[in-house]
Write an enzyme that holds these catalytic residues in place. Structure first.
Site, short mmCIF file in Angstrom:
data_model
loop_
_atom_site.label_atom_id
_atom_site.label_comp_id
_atom_site.label_asym_id
_atom_site.label_seq_id
_atom_site.Cartn_x
_atom_site.Cartn_y
_atom_site.Cartn_z
N ARG A 1 7.91 -12.69 0.64
CA ARG A 1 7.01 -11.59 1.05
C ARG A 1 7.19 -10.38 0.13
NH1 ARG A 1 5.64 -15.28 2.32
NH2 ARG A 1 5.62 -16.35 4.29
C1 LIG Z 1 -2.21 -11.24 13.17
C2 LIG Z 1 -1.47 -11.17 11.87
C3 LIG Z 1 -0.99 -12.33 11.31
C4 LIG Z 1 -0.30 -12.28 10.09
N1 LIG Z 1 0.18 -13.45 9.56
C5 LIG Z 1 0.81 -13.42 8.37
C6 LIG Z 1 1.32 -14.63 7.78
O1 LIG Z 1 1.21 -15.71 8.36
N2 LIG Z 1 1.92 -14.56 6.57
C7 LIG Z 1 2.04 -13.37 5.89
O2 LIG Z 1 2.57 -13.36 4.78
N3 LIG Z 1 1.58 -12.20 6.42
C8 LIG Z 1 0.97 -12.21 7.64
N4 LIG Z 1 0.52 -11.03 8.18
C9 LIG Z 1 0.70 -9.77 7.46
C10 LIG Z 1 -0.52 -9.40 6.57
O3 LIG Z 1 -1.69 -9.99 7.05
C11 LIG Z 1 -0.32 -9.82 5.13
O4 LIG Z 1 0.77 -9.10 4.61
C12 LIG Z 1 -1.58 -9.56 4.25
O5 LIG Z 1 -1.41 -10.22 3.02
C13 LIG Z 1 -1.85 -8.08 4.02
O6 LIG Z 1 -3.09 -7.98 3.32
P1 LIG Z 1 -4.05 -6.71 3.48
O7 LIG Z 1 -5.19 -6.89 2.54
O8 LIG Z 1 -4.40 -6.50 4.90
O9 LIG Z 1 -3.11 -5.58 2.94
P2 LIG Z 1 -2.94 -4.10 3.48
O10 LIG Z 1 -2.30 -4.15 4.83
O11 LIG Z 1 -4.21 -3.34 3.36
O12 LIG Z 1 -1.91 -3.52 2.40
C14 LIG Z 1 -0.60 -4.01 2.32
C15 LIG Z 1 0.07 -3.38 1.07
O13 LIG Z 1 -0.55 -3.92 -0.10
C16 LIG Z 1 -1.07 -2.85 -0.89
N5 LIG Z 1 -2.32 -3.32 -1.49
C17 LIG Z 1 -3.38 -3.89 -0.86
N6 LIG Z 1 -4.31 -4.24 -1.77
C18 LIG Z 1 -3.85 -3.86 -2.98
C19 LIG Z 1 -4.36 -3.93 -4.30
N7 LIG Z 1 -5.55 -4.47 -4.57
N8 LIG Z 1 -3.60 -3.43 -5.31
C20 LIG Z 1 -2.39 -2.88 -5.07
N9 LIG Z 1 -1.86 -2.77 -3.84
C21 LIG Z 1 -2.58 -3.26 -2.80
C22 LIG Z 1 -1.31 -1.69 0.05
O14 LIG Z 1 -1.26 -0.46 -0.64
C23 LIG Z 1 -0.14 -1.85 0.99
O15 LIG Z 1 0.99 -1.28 0.41
C24 LIG Z 1 -0.13 -11.05 9.42
C25 LIG Z 1 -0.64 -9.87 9.98
C26 LIG Z 1 -1.29 -9.92 11.20
C27 LIG Z 1 -1.82 -8.65 11.78
#
Ligand SMILES: Cc1cc2nc3c(=O)[nH]c(=O)nc-3n(C[C@H](O)[C@H](O)[C@H](O)COP(=O)(O)OP(=O)(O)OC[C@H]3O[C@@H](n4cnc5c(N)ncnc54)[C@H](O)[C@@H]3O)c2cc1C
Length: 314
Positions: free
Chosen positions: A192
């Site tokens: 992660r």
């Molecule tokens: C119901 C649920 C289930 C989940 N299941 C999993 C799972 O099975 N496995 C897992 O690994 N995670 C899981 N997660 C956590 C999350 O979904 C992941 O970490 C996901 O990859 C985050 O993506 P996001 O686009 O929502 O990022 P965000 O939450 O918007 O951002 C996360 C971080 O990444 C940075 N970021 C985003 N986009 C960029 C970009 N283009 N360039 C630079 N920085 C950037 C942001 O600044 C922030 O620091 C889950 C979350 C929830 C709510």
């Protein structure tokens, strides 16, 4: 880990003028920059304050101008993906928040065994494009919310691997607005975690394996049912609390520690899946932050394990 491209001592976001008001440092760039945007509207938890500046650039050129201007003026910049892994504090973010939601930054293309995706593309769309083309390798991402950019930065994954395993290269934008393609030894993906913490991710190429589309679809459907059964359903305001420690699951540690029924204000552990928390109506960022700390402390005291938070506090 903080992903702030540059810092400044600036006015708190709560003092920012209203959305669309003139007089921002971006007025001459031909971009639509909002002010005082409520970030709660853009995150899964739906809590937290406002961004001083907010922009959804229409293409890479516009993003480059915006990023370069922030760099020149010392305005701190953060990218928001799907907002599924961030906790915005009550006083918001006293800088620029960028979302890569424009169609030009969300494109998905399949060519042979290579899938090219913009950082703003939803992960679910990339996974289904791959499956439809008979390409395997992204199965572990079924049910993971968010965008390609967020997934790459945090090396999202699940049972059987993570997105970093399939990456051929990643295109990034540097603080001055320059674009660079990173590959091989320039890229590092861990549990992660990735080393993409000094840039804006703008897209990637994923190298996948050919597989019979019918078999692949069946496998994905099975996986979808199993993985979804392990996630909260029917509530949108949820977040994953902790990373799984090596060899065990955060969920089982939280349960064993007796923290399954913990609650702080309007934030509570989701009883059926103890590694998630739920933000109930009226929840604040502070409720969420305190709950994560309370659960973490309980696991430390009872089981001697230090859990690493998954959700990122901005
Ligand atoms: C119901 C649920 C289930 C989940 N299941 C999993 C799972 O099975 N496995 C897992 O690994 N995670 C899981 N997660 C956590 C999350 O979904 C992941 O970490 C996901 O990859 C985050 O993506 P996001 O686009 O929502 O990022 P965000 O939450 O918007 O951002 C996360 C971080 O990444 C940075 N970021 C985003 N986009 C960029 C970009 N283009 N360039 C630079 N920085 C950037 C942001 O600044 C922030 O620091 C889950 C979350 C929830 C709510």
């Amino acid at each position: 880990m903080k992903r702030v491209l540059k810092t400044e001592q600036s006015v708190p976001a709560s003092e920012a003028p209203g959305r669309g008001e003139a007089g921002t440092p971006f007025d001459d760039l031909g971009l639509t920059v909002g002010t005082g945007e409520p970030l709660a509207h853009h995150t899964w938890l739906g809590v937290g304050g406002k961004a001083k500046y907010f922009c959804e650039p229409v293409d890479l050129g516009a993003l480059g101008r915006l990023v370069a201007r922030c760099h020149e003026r010392g305005i701190p910049l953060r990218v928001l993906g799907g907002g599924s892994n961030v906790l915005v504090p009550a006083d918001g973010w006293a800088g620029m928040v960028v979302r890569l939601s424009a169609p030009a930054l969300c494109a998905i293309d399949v060519n042979g065994t290579v899938v090219t995706a913009g950082a703003g593309a939803k992960l679910v769309h990339v996974v289904s494009a791959a499956v439809q083309a008979g390409l395997s390798g992204l199965e572990m991402l079924v049910g993971v919310p968010g965008t390609v950019g967020g997934a790459l930065v945090g090396n999202a994954g699940g049972r059987g691997g993570a997105i970093g395993d399939c990456v051929r290269d990643v295109s990034v934008m540097l603080p001055g607005g320059e674009i660079e393609v990173r590959t091989g030894a320039d890229l590092a993906f861990g549990s992660r975690w990735s080393n993409l913490d000094d840039c804006i991710v703008i897209g990637c190429r994923l190298e996948l394996d050919e597989e019979d589309p019918d078999l692949l679809t069946k496998r994905m459907q099975k996986r979808w049912i199993v993985d979804r059964s392990e996630q909260p359903s029917g509530v949108r305001t949820v977040a994953m609390m902790f990373k799984d420690p090596h060899g065990t699951s955060a969920e089982s540690l939280v349960s064993q520690s007796g923290a399954r029924d913990f609650r702080v204000g309007e934030a509570s552990v989701y009883p059926a899946h103890a590694n998630y928390l739920v933000a109930h109506p009226g929840c604040t960022s502070e409720d969420v932050r305190e709950l994560v700390e309370k659960v973490r402390a309980r696991v430390r005291e009872r089981l001697g394990v230090e859990l690493a938070p998954q959700i990122e506090l901005w």
